[in-house]
Design a protein around this motif. Structure first.
Motif, PDB file in Angstrom:
ATOM      1  N   LYS A 101      -2.377  -0.772   2.429  1.00  0.00           N
ATOM      2  CA  LYS A 101      -1.594  -1.147   1.260  1.00  0.00           C
ATOM      3  C   LYS A 101      -2.511  -1.658   0.148  1.00  0.00           C
ATOM      4  O   LYS A 101      -2.271  -1.395  -1.038  1.00  0.00           O
ATOM      5  CB  LYS A 101      -0.569  -2.213   1.628  1.00  0.00           C
ATOM      6  N   ALA A 102      -3.530  -2.394   0.544  1.00  0.00           N
ATOM      7  CA  ALA A 102      -4.446  -2.961  -0.453  1.00  0.00           C
ATOM      8  C   ALA A 102      -5.307  -1.897  -1.107  1.00  0.00           C
ATOM      9  O   ALA A 102      -5.775  -2.074  -2.244  1.00  0.00           O
ATOM     10  CB  ALA A 102      -5.320  -4.026   0.203  1.00  0.00           C
ATOM     11  N   ASN A 103      -5.519  -0.785  -0.412  1.00  0.00           N
ATOM     12  CA  ASN A 103      -6.425   0.253  -0.910  1.00  0.00           C
ATOM     13  C   ASN A 103      -5.700   1.550  -1.232  1.00  0.00           C
ATOM     14  O   ASN A 103      -6.296   2.623  -1.194  1.00  0.00           O
ATOM     15  CB  ASN A 103      -7.520   0.522   0.129  1.00  0.00           C
ATOM     16  N   VAL A 104      -4.408   1.464  -1.539  1.00  0.00           N
ATOM     17  CA  VAL A 104      -3.644   2.672  -1.826  1.00  0.00           C
ATOM     18  C   VAL A 104      -4.216   3.360  -3.073  1.00  0.00           C
ATOM     19  O   VAL A 104      -4.616   2.707  -4.034  1.00  0.00           O
ATOM     20  CB  VAL A 104      -2.152   2.327  -2.017  1.00  0.00           C
ATOM     21  N   SER A 105      -4.265   4.679  -3.027  1.00  0.00           N
ATOM     22  CA  SER A 105      -4.840   5.451  -4.123  1.00  0.00           C
ATOM     23  C   SER A 105      -3.793   5.772  -5.182  1.00  0.00           C
ATOM     24  O   SER A 105      -2.619   5.986  -4.846  1.00  0.00           O
ATOM     25  CB  SER A 105      -5.422   6.759  -3.575  1.00  0.00           C
ATOM     26  N   PRO A 106      -4.180   5.822  -6.469  1.00  0.00           N
ATOM     27  CA  PRO A 106      -3.214   6.193  -7.519  1.00  0.00           C
ATOM     28  C   PRO A 106      -2.624   7.582  -7.315  1.00  0.00           C
ATOM     29  O   PRO A 106      -1.550   7.887  -7.830  1.00  0.00           O
ATOM     30  CB  PRO A 106      -4.050   6.129  -8.807  1.00  0.00           C
ATOM     31  N   SER A 107      -3.305   8.430  -6.559  1.00  0.00           N
ATOM     32  CA  SER A 107      -2.800   9.788  -6.323  1.00  0.00           C
ATOM     33  C   SER A 107      -1.811   9.851  -5.165  1.00  0.00           C
ATOM     34  O   SER A 107      -1.121  10.856  -4.985  1.00  0.00           O
ATOM     35  CB  SER A 107      -3.968  10.741  -6.043  1.00  0.00           C
ATOM     36  N   ASP A 108      -1.729   8.795  -4.368  1.00  0.00           N
ATOM     37  CA  ASP A 108      -0.752   8.755  -3.281  1.00  0.00           C
ATOM     38  C   ASP A 108       0.642   8.605  -3.890  1.00  0.00           C
ATOM     39  O   ASP A 108       0.860   7.772  -4.779  1.00  0.00           O
ATOM     40  CB  ASP A 108      -1.024   7.576  -2.344  1.00  0.00           C
ATOM     41  N   LYS A 109       1.578   9.386  -3.384  1.00  0.00           N
ATOM     42  CA  LYS A 109       2.916   9.289  -3.965  1.00  0.00           C
ATOM     43  C   LYS A 109       3.996   9.724  -2.978  1.00  0.00           C
ATOM     44  O   LYS A 109       3.741  10.450  -2.025  1.00  0.00           O
ATOM     45  CB  LYS A 109       3.012  10.118  -5.239  1.00  0.00           C
ATOM     46  N   VAL A 110       5.198   9.223  -3.256  1.00  0.00           N
ATOM     47  CA  VAL A 110       6.408   9.624  -2.529  1.00  0.00           C
ATOM     48  C   VAL A 110       7.406  10.131  -3.556  1.00  0.00           C
ATOM     49  O   VAL A 110       7.616   9.504  -4.594  1.00  0.00           O
ATOM     50  CB  VAL A 110       7.007   8.439  -1.737  1.00  0.00           C
ATOM     51  N   MET A 111       7.990  11.311  -3.257  1.00  0.00           N
ATOM     52  CA  MET A 111       8.966  11.923  -4.162  1.00  0.00           C
ATOM     53  C   MET A 111      10.353  11.816  -3.520  1.00  0.00           C
ATOM     54  O   MET A 111      10.537  12.224  -2.371  1.00  0.00           O
ATOM     55  CB  MET A 111       8.632  13.385  -4.420  1.00  0.00           C
ATOM     56  N   ILE A 112      11.292  11.285  -4.267  1.00  0.00           N
ATOM     57  CA  ILE A 112      12.647  11.075  -3.758  1.00  0.00           C
ATOM     58  C   ILE A 112      13.643  11.725  -4.704  1.00  0.00           C
ATOM     59  O   ILE A 112      13.600  11.500  -5.918  1.00  0.00           O
ATOM     60  CB  ILE A 112      12.974   9.574  -3.631  1.00  0.00           C
TER      61      ILE A 112
END
Length: 552
Positions: free
Chosen positions: A476-487
């Motif tokens: 969680k502390a190192n999540v990347s800006p490119s990581d994403k969830v689409m809903i």
């Protein structure tokens, strides 16, 4: 400020009255107005006043006499005087009478409202402290009063977390002020009714406190839609965290599920549950498990006995106080005879408790009766009410769809699922349906983030929970800006169905065999929970997206 409280404005000048009342109304403060002392006294008797705003000179006299009276009848309510410069020499006189402050004329509306609001807040604080102090004085010197307060709080908490439903008849006979038995019931999002009868070690307040941690845990776990086995594990975990090791809780848990036509029973250290079929034949569901608190939560058995609900008419649950240490005509009656007495008298539960109380055996000089609780469940009535209370097939006008993308640190937003269900409620969806959406979206997000993006093995929860938490916090502390969830959320008015699609930018997750998944494990039960709440479930491995639908 409570809506039933008012500011009393006593002012004979019409313009000033209008200015003052309007400035308070803008700030959400209700007021009543009077032009003379006589009218003011009449209003005081009709309203709850939280502040007095008084002019000095009035057509029927000076407000000095009224202030003196108010200090006796309303000692905590603040009094403010509106005064002109020529009356400043009377400031000391009014302060001596108990006036809190002065407001110069002509009044400034904004400043006036601000000062009034401040005094009202202070009054509310002083009133609360005064009432709390009065309560403290009432209970401080008498142990009986202290116990009465504790008894009230305990029973209030039980009442708040227990669902009343037709067909569930409960009779309780406590050995003292506090009861070590507890009967809880709550409706799950899938339409099932979960019931628990628990009996703590010992008697009185100690026994009641042993049970207390389970109350909120039970209600919270049921509302989340967890399985009966998962609820049992959470109860065991909460007990082991909060209660000394020598205190145990015997319990019976039931899940009545009309949709699945099933009755699941878990008996841990309680007398046998008496189950009657429609022909009147009796089956005893005996204890096959130890009481909660004897084993750590990871070793407690969550295997349930399952029965077809349509075959059963009635089931009776009771604590051991109803059947143990009973003597008739000088002989100790065996449990089998006690069961027969109970089975024959279920139509008069309170009379049965009195009867069994009279059979109580005392040893030596002891005269302590055990707590007795009897719960009789008419399963036909319960099913009927559960069907009647199913969410109404309300019409949601029009169709709509919207989509979201959570990127980077926004993936750590733990309130998203709640906000989504809250948004749906504004469209007119009922509470039960929104609760289902909350549970489904929460589980889908956990799968997408923890396993899809963070790539945390699901079985790590079971094998090394501390490592799982540590890895999750690090990810969680190192999540990347490119990581994403689409809903994507779509409501179809014609099909009366809500469609939800959720994908992630990670590697996806493995869909186990849902039908054989172990719903008592610390992992792997999320998908089974989702499928139990949804009309359809499909995971598209190619585009790493889960599609579900919920019928409204």
């Amino acid at each position: 400020m409570p809506s039933e409280n008012f500011v009393l404005i006593l002012e004979d000048d019409i313009s000033t009255r209008l200015i003052v009342s309007k400035s308070l109304t803008v700030q959400g403060i209700k007021s009543v107005v009077a032009a003379n002392i006589a009218d003011a006294e009449a209003l005081i008797s009709k309203h709850d006043i939280c502040l007095f705003l008084l002019d000095v000179h009035l057509p029927d006299g000076d407000s000095t006499s009224l202030v003196a009276t108010l200090r006796e009848t309303h000692p905590l309510v603040p009094i403010l005087i509106m005064t002109g410069d020529y009356e400043q020499n009377r400031v000391s006189e009014f302060f001596d009478l108990g006036v809190r402050d002065f407001i110069n004329k002509p009044v400034h509306p904004i400043l006036l409202a601000s000062r009034v609001s401040s005094f009202i807040r202070s009054y509310a604080t002083e009133k609360a402290l005064f009432e709390a102090n009065e309560m403290y004085q009432r209970i401080a010197h008498e142990k009986e009063q202290e116990e009465a307060l504790a008894h009230y709080v305990y029973n209030h908490i039980l009442k708040v977390h227990t669902t009343k439903i037709a067909g569930l008849d409960v009779a309780i006979r406590s050995s003292g002020r506090f009861c070590g038995d507890m009967l809880l019931s709550a409706k799950a999002p899938n339409g099932s009714l979960i019931v628990m009868l628990a009996d703590a070690t010992g008697h009185g307040m100690a026994a009641a406190l042993t049970i207390y941690p389970m109350v909120s845990t039970f209600a919270a776990m049921v509302s989340k839609g967890l399985s009966l086995g998962a609820i049992l594990r959470e109860l065991s975990s909460k007990h082991n965290q909060s209660i000394p090791q020598n205190r145990f809780v015997a319990a019976i848990l039931l899940e009545i599920s009309p949709k699945d036509n099933s009755l699941k029973v878990w008996n841990g250290g309680m007398p046998a549950a008496l189950m009657f079929d429609k022909a009147g034949e009796l089956t005893k569901v005996t204890s096959k498990n130890v009481a909660i608190g004897i084993l750590p939560e990871d070793l407690i058995s969550t295997k349930m006995e399952s029965f077809e609900l349509s075959d059963i008419k009635k089931i009776a649950l009771f604590s051991d106080g109803l059947i143990e240490n009973k003597v008739i005509d000088g002989r100790n009656i065996p449990f089998s005879e006690g069961y027969d007495i109970i089975a024959k008298n279920l139509d008069d539960s309170h009379g049965l408790l009195s009867l069994m109380h009279g059979y109580e055996l005392f040893e030596g000089e002891s005269s302590d009766h055990d707590d007795m609780t009897l719960a009789v469940l008419d399963l036909e009535l319960i099913q009927e009410e559960l069907r009647e209370e199913e969410p109404e097939d309300l019409q949601i006008p029009g169709s709509f769809d919207f989509s979201f993308e959570l990127r980077g640190s926004s993936l750590n937003n733990e309130k998203f699922a709640f906000s989504l269900s809250d948004l749906l409620s504004t469209y007119g969806f009922n509470k039960e349906f929104c609760q289902k959406v909350f549970t489904v979206v929460t589980e889908l997000l956990v799968n997408a983030v923890d396993h899809g993006i963070f790539n945390i093995p699901s079985n790590l929860k079971e094998e090394d929970f501390i490592t799982y938490l540590s890895m999750r916090e690090q990810k969680k502390a190192n999540v990347s800006p490119s990581d994403k969830v689409m809903i994507e959320v779509k409501w179809d008015e014609i099909e009366h169905t809500l469609f939800i699609s959720l994908g992630d930018s990670g590697a996806g997750y493995k869909v186990e065999n849902i039908e054989t998944a172990d719903d008592t494990a610390a992992y792997g039960r999320g998908l089974k929970l989702i499928t139990s709440l949804c009309k359809t479930f499909f995971y598209d491995q190619e585009i790493n997206t889960t599609h579900v639908s919920l019928k409204y």
